[in-house]
Enzyme design. Structure first.
Site, mmCIF file in Angstrom:
data_model
loop_
_atom_site.group_PDB
_atom_site.id
_atom_site.type_symbol
_atom_site.label_atom_id
_atom_site.label_comp_id
_atom_site.label_asym_id
_atom_site.label_seq_id
_atom_site.Cartn_x
_atom_site.Cartn_y
_atom_site.Cartn_z
ATOM 1 N N LYS A 145 0.785 -1.128 0.049
ATOM 2 C CA LYS A 145 -0.136 -0.132 0.211
ATOM 3 C C LYS A 145 0.736 1.253 -0.046
ATOM 4 O O LYS A 145 0.735 2.049 -0.648
ATOM 5 C CB LYS A 145 -1.115 -0.065 1.341
ATOM 6 C CG LYS A 145 -2.060 -0.741 1.129
ATOM 7 C CD LYS A 145 -3.301 -0.940 2.042
ATOM 8 C CE LYS A 145 -4.425 -1.412 1.751
ATOM 9 N NZ LYS A 145 -4.160 -3.132 1.884
ATOM 10 N N GLU A 181 -10.650 6.671 2.274
ATOM 11 C CA GLU A 181 -11.444 5.740 2.628
ATOM 12 C C GLU A 181 -10.601 4.203 3.302
ATOM 13 O O GLU A 181 -9.606 4.216 2.892
ATOM 14 C CB GLU A 181 -12.333 5.099 1.779
ATOM 15 C CG GLU A 181 -11.921 4.141 0.837
ATOM 16 C CD GLU A 181 -10.652 4.196 -0.180
ATOM 17 O OE1 GLU A 181 -10.502 5.246 -0.079
ATOM 18 O OE2 GLU A 181 -10.047 3.264 -0.617
ATOM 19 N N SER A 227 2.226 -9.849 -0.390
ATOM 20 C CA SER A 227 1.717 -8.175 -0.338
ATOM 21 C C SER A 227 1.866 -7.807 0.823
ATOM 22 O O SER A 227 2.019 -6.406 0.972
ATOM 23 C CB SER A 227 0.287 -8.169 -0.798
ATOM 24 O OG SER A 227 -0.615 -9.042 0.032
#
Ligand SMILES: *Cc1c(COP(=O)(O)O)cnc(C)c1O
Length: 409
Positions: free
Chosen positions: A86, A108, A376
């Protein structure tokens, strides 16, 4: 202009009139950045100094001998700042915000990971930061809410609708409409209206390009298959971006939850429960009923628990350019445990979906074949869920004792 941001029949930008100018500005900034080699260079430099890039590609020697099949490599996005891929997206968007001269970011978040990443970026760049989060998620994800607030962000619990991620997205758009001039909306995945799917993919492509270079360097040849979990699709698109022109099979793994036939899952591209529709500003496969009502989703991993999926992946699915599979909660926990004890690596529950599918296929491949699994994120954040899944009695005792300390205070 009309077909901008379409991937076949998917994607697009279904926007209220009032936001059109803001999206045009964003698209302009993105197009300029893409053409500017100095932008990409400043981005990779920032990611090197702030987020530890390039992340390693680890040879999983013990898992490879365990399965006696393909040579297994793991791309270590868990080693990024804040523990997941991210960071690639939020730092990239942060640089664009600076270019656009805006001073405030909103985002969000569902599980809170994207909120924490955005809050670190805002702190680093000196932006004001507001994070929208469904009230239910605020209650479930206190550790992440705590960090967002300590990092200087304001966390706004959204009490509309079902009080989860999709309601937070609606509320963030409402904020944006009111504060367009000062504010950028840092969308968290390769979904949403154009240019987000393409822009987020572009930033995440850093990991796929690295992985391709790294495997060529150590093995001198391409992998046969690459595996990534699919929530909104950003880490998958990042990995796949490195291999789009290669004879490499791209495998996306969705949340199979309690099984595809149970209805309790979040599989959009490999179940019969999803169909194309338009919601939240873009067209893609959504988990919806015949009337277009969004269905409830379930996954052991909060990051894969989403009704929509990247329109770029929907297109690849329709064209057969990528294969989509699912892993159940139970398979995921088993894959996690095996990876921990064999390699000393703790994948996030999201990432463990990719591991689970790769483990099903590795034994059928030959020792000449190479596969890459995208890790990830790191699993530390999942300690509550994983300890429950392992039913660890000492953990339970610890939690009860902690709670007792507070109730006596
Ligand atoms: C958020 C998250 C995901 C899901 O997002 P994508 O956009 O599908 O990549 C996957 N893994 C981790 C560790 C995450 O934090």
């Amino acid at each position: 202009m009309k077909n901008r941001g379409y991937y076949g029949d998917f994607g697009g930008a279904f926007l209220p009139e009032i936001l059109v100018a803001t999206f045009d500005q964003l698209e302009q900034a993105f197009e300029t950045a893409k053409k500017d080699p100095f932008f990409w260079e400043s981005y990779t430099r920032l990611m090197a100094s702030y987020s530890g890039r390039p992340t390693p590609l680890t040879f999983a020697e013990n898992l490879t001998s365990h399965f006696k099949g393909a040579r297994i490599y793991i791309k270590r996005e868990d080693l990024n700042h804040t523990g997941a891929h991210k960071a690639n997206n939020v730092m990239g968007q942060g640089l664009l915000v600076k270019k656009m001269g805006k001073k405030r970011v909103i985002a969000e978040t569902g599980a809170g990971q994207h909120g924490v990443a955005t809050a670190t970026m805002a702190a680093k760049f000196g932006f004001d930061c507001t994070i929208y989060m469904g009230e239910k998620d605020v209650m479930r994800q206190r550790p992440n809410v705590f960090w967002m607030e300590q990092l200087g962000a304001e966390v706004v619990p959204v009490v509309d609708g079902t009080r989860i991620l999709k309601d937070a997205i609606n509320e963030a758009f409402r904020d944006w409409v009111t504060n367009m001039d000062s504010t950028h909306y840092v969308f968290g995945t390769a979904c949403g209206p154009h240019p987000y799917p393409e822009m987020v993919t572009w930033f995440q492509s850093i990991l796929g390009k690295e992985a391709r270079n790294q495997i060529m360097e150590v093995e001198g040849k391409l992998p046969k298959r690459v595996y990534a979990c699919v929530g909104g699709g950003s880490n998958a698109m990042g990995l796949f971006s490195g291999f789009l022109d290669d004879p490499v099979e791209l495998v996306g793994v969705e949340a199979g939850g309690k099984g595809l036939s149970s209805g309790l899952h979040a599989s959009r591209l490999c179940s019969e429960d999803a169909s194309p529709g338009i919601a939240q500003g873009y067209k893609t496969y959504f988990l919806q009923d015949g009337d277009g009502q969004m269905k409830e989703t379930h996954s052991i991993s909060a990051g894969l628990d989403y009704v929509g999926v990247s329109p770029i992946l929907s297109r690849m699915y329709d064209q057969g350019k990528a294969r989509f599979e699912s892993a159940t909660d139970i398979e995921v926990v088993e894959a996690l445990k095996l990876t921990m004890v064999r390699e000393g690596i703790i994948p996030a529950l999201e990432s463990a979906h990719a591991f689970a599918q790769a483990f099903k296929e590795a034994p059928q491949l030959s020792e000449q074949d190479i596969i890459i699994i995208n890790q990830s994120g790191r699993g530390d954040k999942d300690i509550f869920t994983v300890a429950d899944a392992f039913d660890d009695p000492k953990w339970k005792e610890f939690i009860i004792k902690k709670a007792g300390e507070y109730s006596h205070a």
